[in-house]
Design a protein around this motif. Structure first.
Motif, PDB file in Angstrom:
ATOM      1  N   SER A 287      25.937  28.729  39.660  1.00 35.69           N
ATOM      2  CA  SER A 287      25.804  27.486  40.431  1.00 35.69           C
ATOM      3  C   SER A 287      24.861  26.537  39.699  1.00 35.69           C
ATOM      4  O   SER A 287      23.646  26.513  39.957  1.00 35.69           O
ATOM      5  CB  SER A 287      25.270  27.788  41.840  1.00 35.69           C
ATOM      6  OG  SER A 287      25.105  26.588  42.581  1.00 35.69           O
ATOM      7  N   PRO A 288      25.386  25.727  38.772  1.00 33.69           N
ATOM      8  CA  PRO A 288      24.513  24.821  38.002  1.00 33.69           C
ATOM      9  C   PRO A 288      23.796  23.776  38.859  1.00 33.69           C
ATOM     10  O   PRO A 288      22.790  23.221  38.436  1.00 33.69           O
ATOM     11  CB  PRO A 288      25.487  24.140  37.027  1.00 33.69           C
ATOM     12  CG  PRO A 288      26.664  25.054  36.959  1.00 33.69           C
ATOM     13  CD  PRO A 288      26.776  25.671  38.315  1.00 33.69           C
ATOM     14  N   SER A 289      24.301  23.520  40.063  1.00 30.89           N
ATOM     15  CA  SER A 289      23.650  22.512  40.913  1.00 30.89           C
ATOM     16  C   SER A 289      22.329  23.010  41.487  1.00 30.89           C
ATOM     17  O   SER A 289      21.471  22.206  41.869  1.00 30.89           O
ATOM     18  CB  SER A 289      24.588  22.117  42.057  1.00 30.89           C
ATOM     19  OG  SER A 289      24.878  23.251  42.867  1.00 30.89           O
ATOM     20  N   THR A 290      22.157  24.326  41.566  1.00 30.81           N
ATOM     21  CA  THR A 290      20.918  24.885  42.129  1.00 30.81           C
ATOM     22  C   THR A 290      20.130  25.727  41.133  1.00 30.81           C
ATOM     23  O   THR A 290      18.954  26.002  41.364  1.00 30.81           O
ATOM     24  CB  THR A 290      21.242  25.756  43.356  1.00 30.81           C
ATOM     25  OG1 THR A 290      22.160  26.804  42.966  1.00 30.81           O
ATOM     26  CG2 THR A 290      21.875  24.921  44.455  1.00 30.81           C
ATOM     27  N   THR A 291      20.764  26.147  40.044  1.00 32.21           N
ATOM     28  CA  THR A 291      20.122  26.995  39.045  1.00 32.21           C
ATOM     29  C   THR A 291      20.144  26.289  37.699  1.00 32.21           C
ATOM     30  O   THR A 291      21.166  25.696  37.316  1.00 32.21           O
ATOM     31  CB  THR A 291      20.835  28.358  38.921  1.00 32.21           C
ATOM     32  OG1 THR A 291      20.935  28.951  40.217  1.00 32.21           O
ATOM     33  CG2 THR A 291      20.071  29.290  37.995  1.00 32.21           C
ATOM     34  N   ALA A 292      19.029  26.339  36.983  1.00 34.56           N
ATOM     35  CA  ALA A 292      18.926  25.650  35.692  1.00 34.56           C
ATOM     36  C   ALA A 292      19.810  26.322  34.644  1.00 34.56           C
ATOM     37  O   ALA A 292      20.010  27.544  34.655  1.00 34.56           O
ATOM     38  CB  ALA A 292      17.481  25.642  35.216  1.00 34.56           C
TER      39      ALA A 292
END
Length: 406
Positions: A107-112
């Motif tokens: 989940s790139p929106s919440t995890t770098a």
């Protein structure tokens, strides 16, 4: 009045006719212009090199996509190859055999996004973050069929906000600029006047001819003449900065007015700022003259002079807090503490956070305190002008008062 005029003319002409005065006055604006040009040329050259470098070649890297959003064709366009062994690729980056390894999380929106890359220098390492973000952005955009949606993903929409106050369109940020010029002028005058005000007073003690001078000129005329002359010198120096600054402001305003709102000039805020500037400069002059009258030499004045400057400009460090919370106890203390009042009141006046009542109280306070300081400075000078080699103490001042009453 003739003696006062003679002192003013003598001190003013003596200051402005020196080549060192004009060299020092003109040197800083010239240096600022030259440095600004060099910085602008350097930034333009650096931007061109970055753009050319980023578009000339692609960067070989390996990646792992746990999100399922990355397009292999998009990644390949930027030099990306799917990884078969993440641990081996990270080891290859550490050994210098691979430029970069990128791990896209589920989940790139919440995890770098994690990037392991070869060091390219403190300022060039940002290219790796840009590479990962560009690959993901273009991959997501390629999966969207609607061009308008793609455009919104890449460039958030602009907003045009109009606010109203008392049934009229409220002024934008540019309305702060005209009254804020008084803050800049006060700061410049304080810095320019500090050394001069102290020096012209102390030199009368150091040259040991004060008694001869005071046979023809009273101590009051001598001090007032020196203050007026140094104020004129300070305004000459400030005008050298103000004129080019206003020209640059007139050139820049059309470029930013659409984003920050139209330029409006509030007559009341301008009058208030001007009165606070005049009163603040007189207050600062009284403070500096008192410092010069209390010490026997320039060397002894340095510490007190620094303390006086700090007492006047310390509100600049709390300017943002004062602007955003003008009704807080701290902001009120800064507004009405005598040496803090000029800058604090001018800052609040610039952003429209100073009421009419507060403006009148601050203006009256500044002029009253300035008058008291100038009177006290003259009193110190008159009683200590022949006192060589020692500083004036509070005990001495009290003894003068007791002697006068007796």
């Amino acid at each position: 009045m003739s003696n006062l005029g003679a002192v003013v003319r003598f001190e003013f002409v003596r200051a402005v006719k020196k080549p060192a005065f004009w060299i020092g006055t003109l040197a800083l604006p010239v240096v600022i212009v030259v440095v600004s040009l060099l910085v602008g040329i350097g930034q333009a050259a650096g931007t061109n090199s970055v753009l050319s470098g980023s578009s000339a070649t692609k960067t070989p890297f390996h990646y792992v996509d746990e999100s399922g959003l990355v397009s292999e064709s998009i990644a390949a366009k930027w030099g990306g190859t799917p990884s078969t062994d993440a641990a081996a690729d990270r080891a290859a980056v550490r050994s210098g055999d691979l430029d970069a390894f990128i791990a896209f999380p589920p989940s790139p929106s919440t995890t770098a996004i994690r990037v392991d890359a070869t060091d390219r220098g403190l300022f060039a390492n940002g290219v790796w973050s840009s590479l990962a973000e560009r690959v993901l952005e273009q991959s997501v955009a390629a999966s969207v069929d609607d061009p308008e949606t793609v455009q919104l993903l890449r460039n958030p929409p602009a907003t045009d906000v109009t606010t109203y106050a008392d049934g009229r369109v409220a002024p934008g940020w540019l309305s702060v600029v005209p009254p804020f010029l008084f803050v800049a002028a006060f700061f410049g005058l304080v810095i320019l006047l500090a050394a001069r005000m102290v020096t012209v007073v102390v030199e009368e003690k150091e040259n040991r001819i004060s008694e001869m001078i005071l046979t023809t000129v009273t101590a009051g005329d001598l001090i007032r003449g020196k203050v007026i002359a140094m104020l004129l010198v300070g305004f000459v120096q400030v005008s050298v900065f103000v004129v080019p600054g206003l020209v640059g402001l007139l050139v820049a305003l059309p470029l930013v007015s659409s984003q920050l709102g139209g330029l409006t000039v509030d007559p009341w805020r301008m009058v208030t700022g001007a009165l606070l500037l005049v009163g603040g400069v007189l207050l600062a002059s009284g403070l500096f003259v008192a410092v010069g009258a209390a010490v026997p030499s320039i060397k002894d004045a340095s510490a007190l002079q620094s303390a006086a400057i700090f007492a006047l400009i310390i509100p600049l460090y709390a300017a943002f807090f004062v602007m955003t919370t003008p009704t807080s106890p701290v902001a009120q203390f800064f507004t009405y503490f005598p040496t803090f009042t000029p800058i604090t009141a001018m800052v609040r006046n610039a952003v429209g956070a100073l009421t009419v009542t507060e403006s009148i109280v601050c203006i009256v306070e500044v002029f009253v305190v300035a008058g008291l300081l100038l009177w006290f400075a003259e009193y110190l000078f008159r009683h200590s002008v022949a006192q060589y080699g020692s500083k004036v103490t509070l005990r001495q001042v009290l003894s003068w008062r007791r002697g006068r009453r007796g």
